[in-house]
Design a protein around this motif. Structure first.
Motif, PDB file in Angstrom:
ATOM      1  N   PRO A 169      41.145  42.055  35.324  1.00 56.62           N
ATOM      2  CA  PRO A 169      40.572  42.929  34.256  1.00 56.62           C
ATOM      3  C   PRO A 169      38.667  42.654  34.509  1.00 56.62           C
ATOM      4  O   PRO A 169      38.144  43.018  33.207  1.00 56.62           O
ATOM      5  CB  PRO A 169      40.290  41.667  32.933  1.00 56.62           C
ATOM      6  CG  PRO A 169      41.188  40.695  33.631  1.00 56.62           C
ATOM      7  CD  PRO A 169      41.992  40.635  35.363  1.00 56.62           C
ATOM      8  N   LYS A 170      38.130  42.078  34.352  1.00 58.88           N
ATOM      9  CA  LYS A 170      36.710  41.633  35.227  1.00 58.88           C
ATOM     10  C   LYS A 170      36.034  42.742  36.138  1.00 58.88           C
ATOM     11  O   LYS A 170      35.154  42.986  35.813  1.00 58.88           O
ATOM     12  CB  LYS A 170      36.430  40.575  35.559  1.00 58.88           C
ATOM     13  CG  LYS A 170      36.902  39.110  34.473  1.00 58.88           C
ATOM     14  CD  LYS A 170      36.520  39.321  33.254  1.00 58.88           C
ATOM     15  CE  LYS A 170      37.327  38.281  32.300  1.00 58.88           C
ATOM     16  NZ  LYS A 170      36.588  38.442  31.477  1.00 58.88           N
ATOM     17  N   CYS A 171      36.639  42.519  37.412  1.00 59.98           N
ATOM     18  CA  CYS A 171      35.687  43.776  38.630  1.00 59.98           C
ATOM     19  C   CYS A 171      36.744  45.249  38.257  1.00 59.98           C
ATOM     20  O   CYS A 171      35.739  45.863  39.609  1.00 59.98           O
ATOM     21  CB  CYS A 171      35.655  43.149  39.638  1.00 59.98           C
ATOM     22  SG  CYS A 171      36.869  42.677  40.583  1.00 59.98           S
ATOM     23  N   GLU A 172      38.532  45.334  37.716  1.00 58.94           N
ATOM     24  CA  GLU A 172      39.411  46.345  38.045  1.00 58.94           C
ATOM     25  C   GLU A 172      39.264  46.044  40.028  1.00 58.94           C
ATOM     26  O   GLU A 172      40.122  47.615  40.256  1.00 58.94           O
ATOM     27  CB  GLU A 172      38.306  47.883  38.311  1.00 58.94           C
ATOM     28  CG  GLU A 172      37.864  48.324  37.160  1.00 58.94           C
ATOM     29  CD  GLU A 172      39.559  47.326  35.951  1.00 58.94           C
ATOM     30  OE1 GLU A 172      39.813  48.894  36.262  1.00 58.94           O
ATOM     31  OE2 GLU A 172      39.015  47.467  34.555  1.00 58.94           O
ATOM     32  N   ARG A 173      39.245  45.095  39.928  1.00 56.62           N
ATOM     33  CA  ARG A 173      39.791  45.162  41.548  1.00 56.62           C
ATOM     34  C   ARG A 173      41.282  44.598  42.043  1.00 56.62           C
ATOM     35  O   ARG A 173      42.174  44.009  40.528  1.00 56.62           O
ATOM     36  CB  ARG A 173      39.220  44.284  42.510  1.00 56.62           C
ATOM     37  CG  ARG A 173      37.414  44.865  42.940  1.00 56.62           C
ATOM     38  CD  ARG A 173      37.400  45.467  43.596  1.00 56.62           C
ATOM     39  NE  ARG A 173      36.227  46.113  44.278  1.00 56.62           N
ATOM     40  CZ  ARG A 173      35.976  45.348  44.965  1.00 56.62           C
ATOM     41  NH1 ARG A 173      36.222  44.874  46.055  1.00 56.62           N
ATOM     42  NH2 ARG A 173      34.299  45.775  45.128  1.00 56.62           N
ATOM     43  N   LYS A 174      42.530  44.581  42.775  1.00 52.39           N
ATOM     44  CA  LYS A 174      43.732  44.400  42.731  1.00 52.39           C
ATOM     45  C   LYS A 174      43.833  42.972  43.321  1.00 52.39           C
ATOM     46  O   LYS A 174      42.594  42.024  43.923  1.00 52.39           O
ATOM     47  CB  LYS A 174      44.423  44.896  44.545  1.00 52.39           C
ATOM     48  CG  LYS A 174      46.013  44.792  44.299  1.00 52.39           C
ATOM     49  CD  LYS A 174      46.441  45.581  45.521  1.00 52.39           C
ATOM     50  CE  LYS A 174      47.763  45.247  45.635  1.00 52.39           C
ATOM     51  NZ  LYS A 174      48.397  44.388  44.535  1.00 52.39           N
ATOM     52  N   MET A 175      44.754  42.229  42.266  1.00 52.85           N
ATOM     53  CA  MET A 175      44.577  40.895  42.504  1.00 52.85           C
ATOM     54  C   MET A 175      46.196  41.006  43.039  1.00 52.85           C
ATOM     55  O   MET A 175      47.351  41.661  43.697  1.00 52.85           O
ATOM     56  CB  MET A 175      45.457  40.238  41.194  1.00 52.85           C
ATOM     57  CG  MET A 175      43.693  40.175  39.911  1.00 52.85           C
ATOM     58  SD  MET A 175      44.371  39.905  38.565  1.00 52.85           S
ATOM     59  CE  MET A 175      44.458  38.081  38.906  1.00 52.85           C
ATOM     60  N   GLU A 176      45.802  39.293  44.293  1.00 56.09           N
ATOM     61  CA  GLU A 176      46.952  38.967  44.551  1.00 56.09           C
ATOM     62  C   GLU A 176      47.706  37.940  44.298  1.00 56.09           C
ATOM     63  O   GLU A 176      47.177  36.796  43.701  1.00 56.09           O
ATOM     64  CB  GLU A 176      46.587  38.403  46.101  1.00 56.09           C
ATOM     65  CG  GLU A 176      46.004  39.106  46.269  1.00 56.09           C
ATOM     66  CD  GLU A 176      45.907  40.839  47.738  1.00 56.09           C
ATOM     67  OE1 GLU A 176      46.893  39.791  48.154  1.00 56.09           O
ATOM     68  OE2 GLU A 176      45.578  41.592  47.886  1.00 56.09           O
ATOM     69  N   LYS A 177      49.098  37.893  44.627  1.00 57.99           N
ATOM     70  CA  LYS A 177      49.800  36.652  44.951  1.00 57.99           C
ATOM     71  C   LYS A 177      50.075  35.748  45.743  1.00 57.99           C
ATOM     72  O   LYS A 177      49.742  35.949  46.297  1.00 57.99           O
ATOM     73  CB  LYS A 177      51.485  37.108  44.417  1.00 57.99           C
ATOM     74  CG  LYS A 177      52.231  36.651  43.859  1.00 57.99           C
ATOM     75  CD  LYS A 177      53.831  36.623  44.026  1.00 57.99           C
ATOM     76  CE  LYS A 177      54.879  37.133  45.118  1.00 57.99           C
ATOM     77  NZ  LYS A 177      55.771  37.627  44.743  1.00 57.99           N
ATOM     78  N   THR A 178      49.767  34.463  44.964  1.00 58.02           N
ATOM     79  CA  THR A 178      49.154  33.095  45.822  1.00 58.02           C
ATOM     80  C   THR A 178      50.544  32.524  45.511  1.00 58.02           C
ATOM     81  O   THR A 178      51.459  32.453  46.211  1.00 58.02           O
ATOM     82  CB  THR A 178      47.513  32.175  45.052  1.00 58.02           C
ATOM     83  OG1 THR A 178      48.242  32.619  44.101  1.00 58.02           O
ATOM     84  CG2 THR A 178      47.001  33.655  45.203  1.00 58.02           C
TER      85      THR A 178
END
Length: 93
Positions: A77-86
């Protein structure tokens, strides 16, 4: 039972815990993950069993401008990049 994972943006470092599909069942109800369009936070909202609220309100800012957020397709929501599951953070009953 729901399993919560950490999802992290490698670009800006924003992180949030969520179920893999943005929805989970726990003993106290149904857990849904939303994106607040106003404060740009990913938030979890718990619906007690048998109850469906007329209005869904962001627990961070009180806004009603929420949309469901799916960790598999949702973006930071901050930079519109994909988030990764850790990592697995918590297993909830």
């Amino acid at each position: 039972m729901a399993t919560l994972f950490e999802y992290k943006c490698k670009n800006c470092g924003y992180s949030q815990t969520a179920t893999p599909k943005g929805h989970g069942m726990i003993m106290s109800g149904e857990l849904y993950t939303y994106l607040c369009e106003d404060c740009k936070e990913i938030v979890d909202v718990l619906y007690p069993y048998g109850e469906k609220p007329e209005k869904i309100i962001c627990p961070e800012c009180g806004s009603e401008n929420l949309k469901k957020w799916n960790p598999q397709t949702g973006k930071c929501p901050k930079c519109e990049r994909k988030m990764e599951k850790t990592d697995i953070v918590l297993m909830v009953d």
